[in-house]
Design an enzyme around this catalytic site. Sequence first.
Site, short mmCIF file in Angstrom:
data_model
loop_
_atom_site.label_atom_id
_atom_site.label_comp_id
_atom_site.label_asym_id
_atom_site.label_seq_id
_atom_site.Cartn_x
_atom_site.Cartn_y
_atom_site.Cartn_z
N ASP A 144 0.69 -1.69 0.18
CA ASP A 144 -0.25 -0.40 0.71
C ASP A 144 1.00 1.22 -0.23
O ASP A 144 2.17 1.30 0.47
CB ASP A 144 -0.72 -0.35 1.50
N ASP A 188 -3.56 2.55 -5.36
CA ASP A 188 -2.64 2.67 -4.53
C ASP A 188 -1.69 1.01 -3.82
O ASP A 188 -1.17 0.83 -3.15
CB ASP A 188 -2.44 3.26 -4.19
N GLU A 189 -2.91 -0.41 -3.86
CA GLU A 189 -3.13 -1.25 -2.94
C GLU A 189 -2.69 -2.46 -3.74
O GLU A 189 -4.13 -2.95 -4.81
CB GLU A 189 -4.01 -0.84 -2.21
#
Length: 428
Positions: free
Chosen positions: A20, A133-134
């Site tokens: 993340d 973003d993960e």
Amino acid sequence: MDGLGLPGSSRRERVLAHVDMDCFYAACERQREPALRGEPLVVGMGYEPGETHGAVATASYEAREYGVESAMPITDALERLPRKVDAVDDPERDVSEAGFYRPVELDYYESVGRDVKAILHDTADTVREVSIDEAYLDVSDTVDWSEARAWATDLKDRIEASVGVVASVGLAPTMSAAKVASDHDKPDGLIIVEPGEVRDFFAPLPVEAVHGVGPVTARELAAMGIETAGDLASADPDRLDDAFGERGREIRRFARGEDDRDVTPKGDPKSLSRESAFTEATEESETVRRRVRTLADAVADRARRQEARYQTIGIKVVTPPFDVNTRAQSLPGPVEDADLVESVALDLLTEFDGAAVRKVGVRVSNLDFSAGQQASLDGFETTDDDGPEPGEGRAVDQAPLGAFQERAGTDRVADGDRGGQTTLDEFG
Ligand code: DCP
Ligand code: MG
């Protein structure tokens, strides 16, 4: 040589990672405007330069120290952290106690996110992208626990060097522990939770850290005197069952570090399947039936772990030299029933009693994920881990023949897909 995930069998401890990015939108702004590095920075959704409308999408860790949080109105953020430009002109303000504000530019962040994901796909075969973003990675096949830290450090370095943003990474044998681990030491975090440490790692954390426990459940648990994951792990399962039903037992399992969900690529699979070859074609129908039973269990267990229900159950029987025969039966509605997978598969197999069989497969299709998380798998997977059963030849690991193929009106398909095609037609 296990890892099949057969019910009751001990699975090999998987090596899973959760990645993340730190204050992602702010990191993207800093990447293209390096002067913002190290500064308090707020990225506002619906924000325009010089204006006060909008809400905080994210704040850099420096800005968070001023109490600026995600989803806070920009007006509130400005009270805690004024803009540098305003502070310069205002004798009452201290420029060193002010920050920078930028509007969200999603297209740009998406392109940075894609660059990060490209590195993740490059470093792991199995990547489940969760958000911009993960992502979760399954690196069990390539990374051993003894080298987990070196691998994760290398991944973080690669992302920072080639994309210019910083990732926090958590490694653990389960998805939920990996996610908590990546969040545990942000920013620039790297936490490794080895097999056997998961329960201790969770124990002191608040119950909200447990997968499936939201604020409402946390309040209800608190009223029962259950505040930490450790409390939840040792709570009386009947008491949880009374309060929350089956979900109560499930969150208790998660708190105990028991989470057998698989990292699966995103998107719905068309089917879930397992197949297995015999060293030499066998005419012993009991041997074939035993193998089909094992495969049926494996497929049903896989579907259960991916929270998939299925409406069609099928088998594949490869007879020499490479004739692929498929049979399937559709049910009136989607089910999750391991016994039914086995009995339908065995029933379909009776047609091949006495035939020489090189390879068998079991497949469930017409999948329904509405009950839970989605997943992806294309075509047949060759089992590479079910050892031979007593009295039969060793199971040979082979490249998959490809997906089940079935032409309308025929159920006997020449083995035209051995060259690596992945055509997949639905049964039924
Ligand atoms: N985001 C948003 N609104 C929210 C939460 C997040 O617009 N309420 C956007 C902005 C974030 C991005 O999604 O940069 C990623 O979300 P994260 O929850 O991962 O938050 P950050 O990456 O910003 O911070 P962290 O360092 O805590 O991961
Ligand atoms: Mg993030």
